[in-house]
Design a protein around this motif. Structure first.
Motif, PDB file in Angstrom:
ATOM      1  N   MET A 140      32.857  50.639  32.446  1.00 39.04           N
ATOM      2  CA  MET A 140      33.894  49.865  31.808  1.00 39.04           C
ATOM      3  C   MET A 140      35.154  49.943  32.670  1.00 39.04           C
ATOM      4  O   MET A 140      35.418  50.953  33.310  1.00 39.04           O
ATOM      5  N   TYR A 141      35.922  48.857  32.643  1.00 33.68           N
ATOM      6  CA  TYR A 141      37.109  48.745  33.478  1.00 33.68           C
ATOM      7  C   TYR A 141      38.298  48.296  32.645  1.00 33.68           C
ATOM      8  O   TYR A 141      38.144  47.595  31.643  1.00 33.68           O
ATOM      9  N   LEU A 142      39.484  48.704  33.069  1.00 34.98           N
ATOM     10  CA  LEU A 142      40.722  48.378  32.386  1.00 34.98           C
ATOM     11  C   LEU A 142      41.680  47.768  33.393  1.00 34.98           C
ATOM     12  O   LEU A 142      41.783  48.241  34.527  1.00 34.98           O
ATOM     13  N   LEU A 143      42.373  46.722  33.011  1.00 36.37           N
ATOM     14  CA  LEU A 143      43.356  46.062  33.864  1.00 36.37           C
ATOM     15  C   LEU A 143      44.736  46.594  33.485  1.00 36.37           C
ATOM     16  O   LEU A 143      45.133  46.543  32.329  1.00 36.37           O
ATOM     17  N   ILE A 144      45.443  47.156  34.462  1.00 36.24           N
ATOM     18  CA  ILE A 144      46.777  47.714  34.233  1.00 36.24           C
ATOM     19  C   ILE A 144      47.799  46.884  35.003  1.00 36.24           C
ATOM     20  O   ILE A 144      47.683  46.721  36.209  1.00 36.24           O
ATOM     21  N   LEU A 145      48.787  46.347  34.291  1.00 36.59           N
ATOM     22  CA  LEU A 145      49.848  45.535  34.894  1.00 36.59           C
ATOM     23  C   LEU A 145      51.186  46.209  34.686  1.00 36.59           C
ATOM     24  O   LEU A 145      51.527  46.594  33.570  1.00 36.59           O
ATOM     25  N   LYS A 146      51.952  46.371  35.770  1.00 31.19           N
ATOM     26  CA  LYS A 146      53.296  46.928  35.681  1.00 31.19           C
ATOM     27  C   LYS A 146      54.268  45.850  36.141  1.00 31.19           C
ATOM     28  O   LYS A 146      54.169  45.349  37.246  1.00 31.19           O
ATOM     29  N   ASP A 147      55.193  45.515  35.250  1.00 28.50           N
ATOM     30  CA  ASP A 147      56.182  44.472  35.525  1.00 28.50           C
ATOM     31  C   ASP A 147      57.540  45.013  35.105  1.00 28.50           C
ATOM     32  O   ASP A 147      57.881  45.000  33.929  1.00 28.50           O
ATOM     33  N   GLY A 148      58.298  45.537  36.058  1.00 32.37           N
ATOM     34  CA  GLY A 148      59.579  46.164  35.724  1.00 32.37           C
ATOM     35  C   GLY A 148      59.322  47.459  34.968  1.00 32.37           C
ATOM     36  O   GLY A 148      58.599  48.332  35.437  1.00 32.37           O
ATOM     37  N   HIS A 149      59.891  47.559  33.764  1.00 34.79           N
ATOM     38  CA  HIS A 149      59.699  48.744  32.929  1.00 34.79           C
ATOM     39  C   HIS A 149      58.515  48.594  31.985  1.00 34.79           C
ATOM     40  O   HIS A 149      58.176  49.533  31.271  1.00 34.79           O
ATOM     41  N   THR A 203      32.657  44.456  33.829  1.00 32.18           N
ATOM     42  CA  THR A 203      32.549  44.379  35.293  1.00 32.18           C
ATOM     43  C   THR A 203      33.928  44.131  35.895  1.00 32.18           C
ATOM     44  O   THR A 203      34.845  43.637  35.231  1.00 32.18           O
ATOM     45  N   THR A 204      34.056  44.451  37.186  1.00 27.39           N
ATOM     46  CA  THR A 204      35.325  44.201  37.876  1.00 27.39           C
ATOM     47  C   THR A 204      35.575  42.708  38.056  1.00 27.39           C
ATOM     48  O   THR A 204      36.723  42.270  38.088  1.00 27.39           O
ATOM     49  N   SER A 205      34.515  41.922  38.154  1.00 27.92           N
ATOM     50  CA  SER A 205      34.711  40.479  38.324  1.00 27.92           C
ATOM     51  C   SER A 205      35.309  39.861  37.061  1.00 27.92           C
ATOM     52  O   SER A 205      36.129  38.940  37.158  1.00 27.92           O
ATOM     53  N   GLN A 206      34.947  40.352  35.885  1.00 26.90           N
ATOM     54  CA  GLN A 206      35.551  39.851  34.649  1.00 26.90           C
ATOM     55  C   GLN A 206      37.032  40.196  34.600  1.00 26.90           C
ATOM     56  O   GLN A 206      37.855  39.377  34.205  1.00 26.90           O
ATOM     57  N   ALA A 207      37.377  41.418  35.029  1.00 29.53           N
ATOM     58  CA  ALA A 207      38.784  41.817  35.056  1.00 29.53           C
ATOM     59  C   ALA A 207      39.560  40.977  36.060  1.00 29.53           C
ATOM     60  O   ALA A 207      40.695  40.558  35.806  1.00 29.53           O
ATOM     61  N   SER A 208      38.967  40.695  37.196  1.00 24.85           N
ATOM     62  CA  SER A 208      39.613  39.894  38.226  1.00 24.85           C
ATOM     63  C   SER A 208      39.857  38.464  37.757  1.00 24.85           C
ATOM     64  O   SER A 208      40.917  37.884  38.023  1.00 24.85           O
ATOM     65  N   GLU A 209      38.884  37.901  37.060  1.00 20.42           N
ATOM     66  CA  GLU A 209      39.052  36.533  36.535  1.00 20.42           C
ATOM     67  C   GLU A 209      40.181  36.486  35.507  1.00 20.42           C
ATOM     68  O   GLU A 209      40.983  35.549  35.499  1.00 20.42           O
ATOM     69  N   ASP A 210      40.266  37.510  34.658  1.00 15.19           N
ATOM     70  CA  ASP A 210      41.320  37.535  33.643  1.00 15.19           C
ATOM     71  C   ASP A 210      42.676  37.843  34.279  1.00 15.19           C
ATOM     72  O   ASP A 210      43.714  37.448  33.762  1.00 15.19           O
ATOM     73  N   LEU A 211      42.684  38.522  35.411  1.00 16.85           N
ATOM     74  CA  LEU A 211      43.915  38.850  36.109  1.00 16.85           C
ATOM     75  C   LEU A 211      44.689  37.586  36.483  1.00 16.85           C
ATOM     76  O   LEU A 211      45.910  37.529  36.327  1.00 16.85           O
ATOM     77  N   GLN A 212      44.008  36.565  36.964  1.00 19.75           N
ATOM     78  CA  GLN A 212      44.668  35.312  37.348  1.00 19.75           C
ATOM     79  C   GLN A 212      45.394  34.688  36.157  1.00 19.75           C
ATOM     80  O   GLN A 212      46.510  34.200  36.289  1.00 19.75           O
ATOM     81  N   ARG A 213      44.775  34.756  34.988  1.00 12.69           N
ATOM     82  CA  ARG A 213      45.390  34.204  33.782  1.00 12.69           C
ATOM     83  C   ARG A 213      46.612  35.014  33.372  1.00 12.69           C
ATOM     84  O   ARG A 213      47.673  34.470  33.065  1.00 12.69           O
TER      85      ARG A 213
END
Length: 71
Positions: free
Chosen positions: A1-10, A20-30
Motif C-alpha cells: 500500500m502507498y500513501l501520497l504526501i503533499l507539502k504546500d507551505g505549512h 500501486t505507485t501508478s495509481q498514486a502517480s495518476e492521482d498526483l496530477q489531479r
C-alpha cells in the motif's frame, strides 16, 4: 500500500492509500492542480503491521519474563 504526501507551505496533506505507485502517480496530477508551484510531494510505502492477539502476547510475556520457583 502507498500513501501520497503533499507539502504546500505549512500545509501537509496525506492522500490514499493506493494499492500501486501508478495509481498514486495518476492521482498526483489531479491533486497538484490545486497546489502552488512550490508544492513538494512524495509517494510513501506503508509498512505491513504484524498483528498478534492479546493472548499470544501475554503468553509470550509470561514465558520470557517470569521465574518459577518451588515453595
Amino acid at each position: 500500500m502507498y500513501l501520497l504526501i503533499l507539502k504546500d507551505g505549512h500545509d501537509t496533506r496525506y492522500i490514499g492509500p493506493y494499492s500501486t505507485t501508478s495509481q498514486a502517480s495518476e492521482d498526483l496530477q489531479r491533486v497538484l492542480s490545486s497546489c502552488s508551484n512550490r508544492a513538494s510531494w512524495q509517494i510513501h510505502a506503508l509498512e505491513v503491521v504484524k498483528r498478534k492477539s492479546f493472548a499470544t502476547n501475554s503468553t509470550t510475556f509470561n514465558q520470557e519474563h517470569c521465574l518459577y520457583k518451588a515453595s
